[in-house]
Scaffold this active site. Structure first.
Site, PDB file in Angstrom:
ATOM      1  N   ARG B   8       0.824  -1.218   0.000  1.00  0.00           N
ATOM      2  CA  ARG B   8       0.000   0.000   0.000  1.00  0.00           C
ATOM      3  C   ARG B   8       0.853   1.261   0.000  1.00  0.00           C
ATOM      4  O   ARG B   8       0.434   2.305  -0.477  1.00  0.00           O
ATOM      5  CB  ARG B   8      -0.962   0.021   1.187  1.00  0.00           C
ATOM      6  CG  ARG B   8      -0.298   0.212   2.520  1.00  0.00           C
ATOM      7  CD  ARG B   8      -1.301   0.583   3.608  1.00  0.00           C
ATOM      8  NE  ARG B   8      -0.731   0.300   4.924  1.00  0.00           N
ATOM      9  CZ  ARG B   8      -1.159   0.858   6.039  1.00  0.00           C
ATOM     10  NH1 ARG B   8      -2.126   1.730   6.022  1.00  0.00           N
ATOM     11  NH2 ARG B   8      -0.615   0.530   7.196  1.00  0.00           N
ATOM     12  N   SER B  35      -5.147   5.744   5.359  1.00  0.00           N
ATOM     13  CA  SER B  35      -4.873   4.302   5.348  1.00  0.00           C
ATOM     14  C   SER B  35      -4.404   3.816   3.978  1.00  0.00           C
ATOM     15  O   SER B  35      -3.528   2.975   3.873  1.00  0.00           O
ATOM     16  CB  SER B  35      -6.136   3.529   5.733  1.00  0.00           C
ATOM     17  OG  SER B  35      -6.534   3.861   7.039  1.00  0.00           O
ATOM     18  N   GLU B  56     -18.768   4.173  -1.478  1.00  0.00           N
ATOM     19  CA  GLU B  56     -17.914   3.494  -2.460  1.00  0.00           C
ATOM     20  C   GLU B  56     -18.624   3.257  -3.787  1.00  0.00           C
ATOM     21  O   GLU B  56     -18.000   3.279  -4.845  1.00  0.00           O
ATOM     22  CB  GLU B  56     -17.429   2.154  -1.893  1.00  0.00           C
ATOM     23  CG  GLU B  56     -16.584   2.267  -0.622  1.00  0.00           C
ATOM     24  CD  GLU B  56     -17.413   2.459   0.635  1.00  0.00           C
ATOM     25  OE1 GLU B  56     -18.654   2.350   0.579  1.00  0.00           O
ATOM     26  OE2 GLU B  56     -16.816   2.733   1.707  1.00  0.00           O
ATOM     27  N   PHE B  81     -14.519  -3.256   0.310  1.00  0.00           N
ATOM     28  CA  PHE B  81     -15.609  -2.369  -0.111  1.00  0.00           C
ATOM     29  C   PHE B  81     -15.524  -2.043  -1.609  1.00  0.00           C
ATOM     30  O   PHE B  81     -16.543  -1.920  -2.281  1.00  0.00           O
ATOM     31  CB  PHE B  81     -15.608  -1.104   0.747  1.00  0.00           C
ATOM     32  CG  PHE B  81     -15.433  -1.424   2.210  1.00  0.00           C
ATOM     33  CD1 PHE B  81     -16.269  -2.351   2.823  1.00  0.00           C
ATOM     34  CD2 PHE B  81     -14.413  -0.863   2.961  1.00  0.00           C
ATOM     35  CE1 PHE B  81     -16.099  -2.682   4.164  1.00  0.00           C
ATOM     36  CE2 PHE B  81     -14.234  -1.194   4.294  1.00  0.00           C
ATOM     37  CZ  PHE B  81     -15.080  -2.108   4.904  1.00  0.00           C
ATOM     38  N   HIS B 107      -5.505  -3.008   1.924  1.00  0.00           N
ATOM     39  CA  HIS B 107      -6.033  -3.813   3.033  1.00  0.00           C
ATOM     40  C   HIS B 107      -6.773  -5.063   2.547  1.00  0.00           C
ATOM     41  O   HIS B 107      -7.824  -5.434   3.061  1.00  0.00           O
ATOM     42  CB  HIS B 107      -6.951  -2.969   3.928  1.00  0.00           C
ATOM     43  CG  HIS B 107      -6.221  -1.873   4.661  1.00  0.00           C
ATOM     44  ND1 HIS B 107      -5.568  -0.854   4.008  1.00  0.00           N
ATOM     45  CD2 HIS B 107      -6.040  -1.661   5.987  1.00  0.00           C
ATOM     46  CE1 HIS B 107      -5.020  -0.045   4.894  1.00  0.00           C
ATOM     47  NE2 HIS B 107      -5.273  -0.512   6.110  1.00  0.00           N
ATOM     48  N   ASP B 115      -8.703  -5.867  12.610  1.00  0.00           N
ATOM     49  CA  ASP B 115     -10.053  -5.422  12.242  1.00  0.00           C
ATOM     50  C   ASP B 115     -11.020  -6.591  12.061  1.00  0.00           C
ATOM     51  O   ASP B 115     -12.234  -6.422  12.140  1.00  0.00           O
ATOM     52  CB  ASP B 115     -10.017  -4.578  10.962  1.00  0.00           C
ATOM     53  CG  ASP B 115      -9.616  -3.126  11.241  1.00  0.00           C
ATOM     54  OD1 ASP B 115      -9.535  -2.763  12.428  1.00  0.00           O
ATOM     55  OD2 ASP B 115      -9.370  -2.387  10.277  1.00  0.00           O
ATOM     56  N   ARG B 165      -1.762  -4.332   3.566  1.00  0.00           N
ATOM     57  CA  ARG B 165      -1.306  -3.561   4.711  1.00  0.00           C
ATOM     58  C   ARG B 165      -0.030  -4.149   5.321  1.00  0.00           C
ATOM     59  O   ARG B 165       0.759  -3.428   5.946  1.00  0.00           O
ATOM     60  CB  ARG B 165      -2.422  -3.554   5.755  1.00  0.00           C
ATOM     61  CG  ARG B 165      -2.094  -2.843   7.039  1.00  0.00           C
ATOM     62  CD  ARG B 165      -3.336  -2.794   7.938  1.00  0.00           C
ATOM     63  NE  ARG B 165      -3.054  -2.082   9.176  1.00  0.00           N
ATOM     64  CZ  ARG B 165      -2.644  -2.671  10.298  1.00  0.00           C
ATOM     65  NH1 ARG B 165      -2.472  -3.976  10.339  1.00  0.00           N
ATOM     66  NH2 ARG B 165      -2.422  -1.956  11.379  1.00  0.00           N
TER      67      ARG B 165
END
Lengths: 284, 311
Positions: B8, B35, B56, B81, B107, B115, B165
């Site tokens: 990322r 992020s 999104e 998403f 991610h 998460d 990530r």
């Protein structure tokens, strides 16, 4: 380029005649196809005729001319009204209309930007065309273009969440080059919009979302022209025109009939419908 | 292999380079700019960065509209998403008309970590791979991510680049020439082929070293472009070794394992073992713990290879 007459009454008469022609073409092409959506195409005919024969700048000989105004039919199932307007505007031969929904036709069941000249973006899945129109308006703003974006949404389509996501974004970014029009015929496939999931008070909703709103009779060309003119004078926010319409307009046996949302007319019905439309005034 | 970086991290940095070279690069984000690292682009090009908020679906369909005005649109958010929630926008408004939109969410996979399962997408490769005309790229390290993102801007059409990530060891360097659709043989071998993608590439190299100590010669091939798949490279190696392990941080259904199995079943059937998430959802935990829990370590790859060799 379209030619815009300056005489007000002559303009209205010209657009009304074009709208009648578009209606007969809708009926004929759906009759030939044997399937499709007459109700929501007929309810939008006066709006679409006003856009293509009065309001918008475009060049049918160069469909992707950068300086053109854009029209996005977010309620893509009303493709026949768009195809009829594009054919009447010279984007492709009128004879093509008879090939609607056929295997080798460029006229898909729902608009396809890569197959049909003049279609700005492929639509059909509800809500997405409106969001894409917001993206177009944003892109044109970035480029400091004078072009405007017009997008037609359905009342049933207004139940889609993405409509309101895009609405908030357009207001946030002050997209005053964008005009939305709700074809408010109060019918969706399963019945009356007000009986299923009511969108009222729709003007107040758009107003609360930061849009300038105008309510009109969507079958009165003079009112449509007036609203589009007013939209041009509004700076710093997008405009939503709530056009009150009748599903199946100008064909008595289709008017207000939910069954004609997605049912093609029979051969006899085609003849009757075209007869009624032609009796209502001259074609253009 | 001392320095470790996440794929990322390549995103924001590469977007800045692209933005400097091309005024048509536009970046859309969905409230995750820090992020996903798109905040770096925002700082340098505030007029070409648009935060769509937590929306999104609208981000994806707007990107399609922007593309019709000549913009090359990069869209952010988390992989869950971007590919899950907005799947139909990607399918119908971006890919169906073949518009020039790049879907580069971060991610992806279970290494999102704490998460938990709601955020750990193990289906995204399957979802993107099934869409006609979509290019699907899963970079194996920071440098490959940089090159892939830059290359995505050159491809005229929709491209999915899966970013993560977790910090990963370096496999490539600044001079690496990424070619979309080309598999890279990282280690030659004769007994078994390990096809790996994403974070599993570096683990596969470790597995190959350990297998060598046990007298097993493993070939390691990085499949960073999952679509279009490098059919010839895969068949050629399967012909050579006769045994195939596929390793990915994704469900064993629909991802690289499926793609390789589909190809080899038709063209050159050999025993195939899939190392991946075995049709279950993720959970909270540290990335290393999760990789162990779900059987995605270098040891799991070695075991799969040994299993194929009857050892």
């Amino acid at each position: 380029m379209t030619t815009h007459t300056t005489d007000k009454q002559a303009t209205v008469s010209l657009v009304e005649a074009k709208a009648r022609t578009i209606r007969t073409r809708i009926i004929n092409m759906l009759g030939a196809a044997g399937s499709g959506h007459p109700g929501g195409s007929l309810s939008a005919a006066d709006i679409v005729a006003t856009l293509y024969f009065h309001e918008m700048n475009y060049n049918a000989a160069e469909p992707r001319w950068p300086g053109r105004d854009r029209f996005v039919l977010s309620k893509g199932h009303a493709a026949p009204v768009l195809y009829a307007a594009l054919a009447e505007s010279g984007y492709f031969p009128r004879e093509d209309l008879a090939t609607l929904r056929k295997i080798d036709s460029h006229l898909q069941g729902h608009p396809d930007m890569n197959k049909t000249p003049g279609v700005e973006i492929s639509t059909g899945s509800l809500g997405m065309g409106f969001s894409a129109a917001v993206g177009m308006a944003l892109g044109l703003k970035i480029d400091k273009s004078e072009s405007r974006v017009y997008t037609l949404i359905g009342d049933g389509e207004s139940q889609e969440g993405i409509i309101w996501e895009a609405g908030m974004f357009a207001a946030q970014h002050k997209l005053d080059n964008l005009v939305g029009i709700v074809d408010y015929n109060n019918l969706q496939i399963d019945g009356h919009v007000s009986d299923i999931v009511d969108i009222r008070p729709v003007a107040a909703k758009w107003s609360a979302f930061g849009w300038h709103t105008i309510e009109i009779d969507g079958h009165k060309v003079e009112q449509i022209i007036g609203a589009l003119n007013e939209a041009k004078s509004i700076k710093g926010k997008p405009t939503m025109i709530i056009a009150n319409t009748v599903k199946g307009k100008n064909v008595t046996f289709m008017e207000g009939q939910v069954d004609f949302h997605g049912k093609a007319p029979s051969k006899d019905e085609v003849a009757q419908a075209c007869g009624e439309i032609e009796a209502s005034g001259p074609l253009g | 292999m001392s320095e470790k970086r996440a794929t990322r991290e390549a995103y924001g940095e590469t977007l800045i380079e692209l933005g400097r070279a091309n005024p048509n690069i536009v970046v859309l984000e969905a409230d995750l700019a820090k992020s996903t690292t798109t905040i770096k682009f925002k700082k340098e090009f505030p007029d070409r960065f648009f935060d769509c908020g937590v929306a999104e679906q609208n981000m994806m369909a707007m990107a399609a509209g922007l593309a019709t005005t000549g913009k090359i649109c990069f869209t952010g958010s988390f992989a869950m998403f971007a590919t899950g929630r907005a799947f139909e926008q990607v399918r119908n408004t971006i890919a169906y008309p073949s518009l020039n939109v790049k879907i580069c969410p971060t991610h992806a996979g279970i290494t999102v970590g704490a998460d938990g399962g709601s955020h750990q997408t193990i289906e995204d490769i399957a979802l993107m791979r099934v869409i006609p005309g979509m290019t699907v790229i899963v970079p194996a390290d920071y440098y490959e991510a940089k090159k892939a993102i830059a290359k995505a801007a050159e491809i005229d059409g929709p491209v999915y680049v899966r970013l993560g990530r977790a910090t990963l060891p370096m496999i490539f360097d600044e001079d690496y020439d990424f070619v979309p659709g080309k598999a890279i043989v990282l280690k030659q071998g004769t007994d078994v082929t390990i096809f790996a993608t994403g974070i599993m590439v570096s683990s596969s190299l470790v597995a190959a070293e350990n297998l060598a100590k046990a007298g097993i010669s493993a070939e390691v091939i990085n499949i960073s472009t999952i679509k279009p798949l490098d059919d010839n490279a895969i068949i050629e190696s399967a012909v050579k070794t006769g045994r195939v392990v596929v390793a990915e941080e994704h469900s064993i259904i629909g991802g690289l394992g499926s793609a390789v199995a589909e190809l080899l079943c038709e063209k050159h059937p050999v025993p195939v073992a899939r190392v991946g998430i075995k049709d279950v959802f993720g959970r909270s935990g540290e990335p290393a713990e999760l990789l162990k829990y779900y059987g995605l370590t270098d040891e799991d790859i070695s075991q799969a290879a040994k299993g194929l060799l009857g050892k």
